[in-house]
Design an enzyme around this catalytic site. Structure first.
Site, PDB file in Angstrom:
ATOM      1  N   GLY A 180       0.599  -1.263   0.068  1.00 27.69           N
ATOM      2  CA  GLY A 180       0.017   0.021  -0.055  1.00 27.69           C
ATOM      3  C   GLY A 180       0.737   1.315   0.028  1.00 27.69           C
TER       4      GLY A 180
ATOM      5  N   ASP B 173      -5.482   1.956  10.770  1.00 22.80           N
ATOM      6  CA  ASP B 173      -6.991   1.890  11.069  1.00 22.80           C
ATOM      7  C   ASP B 173      -6.756   1.130  12.384  1.00 22.80           C
ATOM      8  OD1 ASP B 173      -6.446  -0.769  10.094  1.00 22.80           O
ATOM      9  OD2 ASP B 173      -8.025  -0.247   8.465  1.00 22.80           O
TER      10      ASP B 173
ATOM     11  N   GLY C  95      -4.382  -0.190  13.810  1.00 25.62           N
ATOM     12  CA  GLY C  95      -2.892   0.066  14.503  1.00 25.62           C
ATOM     13  C   GLY C  95      -2.009  -1.180  14.348  1.00 25.62           C
TER      14      GLY C  95
ATOM     15  N   LYS D 242      -7.333   6.402  10.166  1.00 30.44           N
ATOM     16  CA  LYS D 242      -8.776   6.221  10.559  1.00 30.44           C
ATOM     17  C   LYS D 242      -8.669   6.009  12.315  1.00 30.44           C
ATOM     18  CE  LYS D 242     -10.612   3.469   7.403  1.00 30.44           C
ATOM     19  NZ  LYS D 242     -11.313   2.400   6.799  1.00 30.44           N
TER      20      LYS D 242
ATOM     21  N   ARG E 255      -5.409   0.238  -6.795  1.00 32.79           N
ATOM     22  CA  ARG E 255      -4.342   0.762  -6.108  1.00 32.79           C
ATOM     23  C   ARG E 255      -3.600   1.953  -7.126  1.00 32.79           C
ATOM     24  NH1 ARG E 255      -2.222  -1.914  -1.903  1.00 32.79           N
ATOM     25  NH2 ARG E 255      -2.156  -4.330  -1.985  1.00 32.79           N
TER      26      ARG E 255
END
Length: 173
Positions: A40, A102, A104, A130, A164
């Site tokens: 990502g 998000d 974590g 987030k 992506r």
């Protein structure tokens, strides 16, 4: 095929990446190693590295590959390291970079793994944060954008390994 509504346009992302580079150079003067979480963060790391160069930094770039989602839209809760940790980072200052934080779990796992290598100081950076989804307490030093609890894709962030390539970040509907 999913419908994706634009959340952050390409120009907004580029401007925020430039601003982040300025913030990072102020906080981390001198040499450091960028460690991006694959897949990502690849787009974000590339653009941030160029922005850091324009801001006067010359970071080295390394990557870690983790897995916690697979083809699902929710984390499995189990983070796995795919491959090995970067070598030669002992004692070095590290900027750990993720595309989105998000729960974590991924960034916390990566940070703990890097600390086991006796690195120097560690900072964290996420393009998207987030906080409502947090399950593991983590500190993110540099944040591109804070978002609500929506599923997003684009600019490196995937939806079941798709999207992506999009130059923007959008909400998957």
């Amino acid at each position: 095929m999913a419908s994706i509504r634009v959340l952050f346009r390409e120009a907004e992302i580029a401007a925020r990446v430039e601003a982040l580079a300025g913030e990072i150079v102020q906080a981390i003067p001198g040499d450091f190693v960028m460690v991006g979480l694959l897949k990502g963060a690849a787009f974000f790391v590339a653009d941030l590295a160029r922005a850091l160069d324009r801001a006067g930094a010359c970071p080295e770039i390394e990557f870690l590959r983790l897995s916690s989602y697979g083809l699902a839209t929710a984390s499995s809760g189990e983070v796995r390291l795919l491959g090995d940790l970067p070598s030669g980072i002992e004692g070095r200052r590290v900027l750990l970079i993720d595309d989105i934080v998000d729960t974590g779990r991924s960034i916390a796992f990566a940070a703990a793994s890097l600390r086991e290598r006796d690195i120097g100081d560690l900072w964290t950076c996420a393009l998207l944060d987030k906080p409502q989804r947090r399950e593991v307490e983590v500190r993110i030093d540099f944040i591109g954008f804070q978002i609500e609890d929506v599923f997003v894709a684009g600019y490196g962030v995937d939806h079941a390994e798709k999207y992506r390539h999009l130059p923007y970040i959008g909400i998957v509907e």
